[in-house]
Write a protein that holds these residues in place. Structure first.
Motif, short mmCIF file in Angstrom:
data_model
loop_
_atom_site.label_atom_id
_atom_site.label_comp_id
_atom_site.label_asym_id
_atom_site.label_seq_id
_atom_site.Cartn_x
_atom_site.Cartn_y
_atom_site.Cartn_z
N ARG A 78 65.87 21.96 81.99
CA ARG A 78 64.52 22.36 82.38
C ARG A 78 64.53 22.68 83.87
NH1 ARG A 78 58.85 21.11 81.16
NH2 ARG A 78 57.70 20.79 83.09
N ASN A 79 64.17 23.91 84.21
CA ASN A 79 64.11 24.33 85.60
C ASN A 79 62.67 24.64 85.98
OD1 ASN A 79 67.04 24.52 86.29
ND2 ASN A 79 67.03 26.01 84.62
N VAL A 80 62.13 23.87 86.91
CA VAL A 80 60.79 24.14 87.41
C VAL A 80 60.92 25.17 88.53
CG1 VAL A 80 58.72 23.19 88.48
CG2 VAL A 80 60.00 21.82 86.82
N LEU A 81 60.43 26.36 88.28
CA LEU A 81 60.56 27.47 89.22
C LEU A 81 59.44 27.48 90.25
CD1 LEU A 81 61.44 30.15 86.52
CD2 LEU A 81 63.04 28.81 87.90
N ILE A 82 58.23 27.25 89.77
CA ILE A 82 57.06 27.16 90.65
C ILE A 82 56.33 25.88 90.29
CG2 ILE A 82 54.86 28.22 91.31
CD1 ILE A 82 56.05 30.93 90.49
N GLU A 83 56.04 25.06 91.29
CA GLU A 83 55.35 23.79 91.05
C GLU A 83 54.08 23.73 91.88
OE1 GLU A 83 56.45 19.05 90.64
OE2 GLU A 83 57.56 20.28 92.07
#
Length: 237
Positions: A78-83
């Motif tokens: 899981r890659n959070v690109l924009i948080e």
């Protein structure tokens, strides 16, 4: 369809192709290190409203874009690109990760053994918010409710996109009313992110195939989302 700038409410699921095209491609690492993405110089900066958390997750169980590891052997994750509106990272293969001094993210994908791996999306979605979908519609005095999109394109350098709407309805006084035809959505991905003012709690994914010189299976998703402004609806009325 009416024409002009107006609020747009997106149906959950494959409506996420708007995010996939208008934002996702610009977050692929090869566009970032080549400087051909509008997001290339925005790492750590605000690119959306506080309601925007964008994720690419190749570990989502049994989804069409799920891979245990990518085509270079990097384990999927899981890659959070924009948080919460802040750009946290890009999707990388081994080359783009080395070029930008980052870690591979498991996004090195290829169509077949005849193709070279390049940074590609897997299961890309705007994450859940706290709003009730019915409340989002009831709180919209006038706008367009987009239930299905057809073809679309994006220029990753400028972020401008254009989509054909396959199924849409008017929103009038907080209610979905008449169906409309002939609508298009025109805008810039970063403007869409900045103008998302309501995010539902009904995240869903839709299946598809993504082309970038070669084809790979993907999913795109989002919950019910309202974009207050930043999209021009092209119509005949």
């Amino acid at each position: 369809a009416p024409s002009g700038s107006m609020p747009v409410v997106m149906f959950p699921g494959w409506g996420g192709v708007l995010i996939h095209e208008a934002v996702g491609h610009g977050l692929e690492g090869d566009f970032a290190y080549k400087g051909t993405s509008i997001y290339a110089d925005k790492l750590g900066k605000k690119v959306g409203s506080d309601l925007v958390t964008l994720v690419d997750d190749s570990s989502w169980p049994n989804a069409r874009g799920t891979t245990e590891f990518d085509d270079e052997g990097t384990v999927g994750r899981r890659n959070v690109l924009i948080e919460k509106g802040i750009l946290k990272g890009f999707m990388h293969d081994l080359i783009s990760a080395k070029m930008l001094g980052a870690s591979p993210t498991g996004n090195g994908r290829r169509q077949s053994y005849r193709h070279l791996p390049i940074p590609r999306m897997t299961n890309t979605f705007l994450d859940n918010g706290d709003s009730d979908p019915d409340d989002i519609i009831a709180d919209t005095k006038k706008g367009i409710y987009v239930k299905a999109l057809s073809g679309g394109s994006v220029d990753t350098v400028s972020g401008h996109f254009n989509f054909v709407v396959r199924e849409a309805y008017l929103i009038e006084s907080g209610k979905i009313t008449n169906p409309v035809s002939g609508a298009t959505l025109i805008g810039r991905g970063i403007d869409v992110l900045e103008n998302i003012d309501a995010v539902g709690n009904d995240l869903d994914l839709g299946v598809g195939i993504c082309g970038k010189g070669q084809w790979v299976p993907v999913t795109s998703g989002l919950p019910t989302v309202r974009i207050a402004k930043g999209i021009t609806v092209g119509g005949s009325a």
